[in-house]
Enzyme design. Sequence first.
Site, PDB file in Angstrom:
ATOM      1  N   SER A 158       0.847  -1.192   0.000  1.00 32.47           N
ATOM      2  CA  SER A 158       0.000   0.000   0.000  1.00 32.47           C
ATOM      3  C   SER A 158       0.880   1.239   0.000  1.00 32.47           C
ATOM      4  O   SER A 158       2.028   1.211   0.473  1.00 32.47           O
ATOM      5  CB  SER A 158      -0.890   0.003   1.247  1.00 32.47           C
ATOM      6  OG  SER A 158      -1.479   1.267   1.465  1.00 32.47           O
ATOM      7  N   TYR A 184       0.036   0.063  10.550  1.00 31.77           N
ATOM      8  CA  TYR A 184      -0.325  -0.405   9.215  1.00 31.77           C
ATOM      9  C   TYR A 184       0.788  -0.098   8.223  1.00 31.77           C
ATOM     10  O   TYR A 184       1.193  -0.963   7.430  1.00 31.77           O
ATOM     11  CB  TYR A 184      -1.630   0.261   8.771  1.00 31.77           C
ATOM     12  CG  TYR A 184      -2.111  -0.173   7.403  1.00 31.77           C
ATOM     13  CD1 TYR A 184      -2.455  -1.497   7.153  1.00 31.77           C
ATOM     14  CD2 TYR A 184      -2.230   0.743   6.353  1.00 31.77           C
ATOM     15  CE1 TYR A 184      -2.897  -1.900   5.897  1.00 31.77           C
ATOM     16  CE2 TYR A 184      -2.677   0.349   5.104  1.00 31.77           C
ATOM     17  CZ  TYR A 184      -3.007  -0.970   4.881  1.00 31.77           C
ATOM     18  OH  TYR A 184      -3.442  -1.368   3.634  1.00 31.77           O
TER      19      TYR A 184
END
Length: 308
Positions: A158, A184
């Site tokens: 990501s 994350y």
Amino acid sequence: MSRITTPFTRESTADQVIGGVDLTGRRAVVTGGASGIGVETARVLAAAGAEVTLAVRNLTAGEQAAAEITASTGNQSVFVAPIELADRSSVRSFADNWQGPLHILVTNAGVMAEPLNRTPEGWEHQFATNHLGHFGLALGLHPALAAAGNARIVSVSSSAHLRSGVVFDDIHFEHRPYDPWAAYGQSKTANVLFAVEATKRWAPDGITANALMPGGIRTALQRHVDLDADPALKEIFDNYPWKTVEQGASTSVLLAASPLLEGIGGRYFEDNNEALPHAPGIEGVAEHALDPDAATRLWEVSLDLLLS
């Protein structure tokens, strides 16, 4: 190394990027294959003739997804198997039960920006799920990937990797305040570093690995994001150039099956092309995510954690 570019763009769909490719005789595993871009990735690989196994937490959802893929593609070789990526025994069981070669491993499943949660080992749950589980799965499936003779690993990362490198001194937030987005981001950097090191170690076995940013897609991945509690984040989400699921799965499918990526590994892609280095005005890939020393260190740390 010259940058890899293709004729495809952020608007291209997964069907388009492997148009005309025949995957008959090839076998694929897609983690998180019951929803979001995972199920679309699985569908397109099945439509091209691959045998596809959906590795999922929810078997009921997985069986439904598999039935829908078979109905839409006519491919009867779509299977479902359970996996809980944050559970070492579950990951080991999946790998131990696999028989025969494996040509494509798409490590797609993940959790994003969740509240602090720890595994029984004390590992931070996003790192445990997004990185350690997939790392352990790839290790367990290495003999099957090597047996294929020309296998690919697709590591779904990501742009959030830009938020944090791997903080080796405190990976599991034992001494620093927990930040769900930093956690994350760290796990997504780990996904890229894994692709770098896996290619270095396993290319002699015919295995290459690449990482990618699929783009922003509205899926269940955002279930932990409370936009009402964060007006600034809500404004970003409201104005974000979201992709469709078909567009979001395209880069995963490109890396998994396109002849354009033959022999290519250790790189990070976005919008169906190798990403540029991160710079003002360019999302791209952070230097810390491609650092070969960090990649080697992460591999060794991850091995120690899984074997502890």
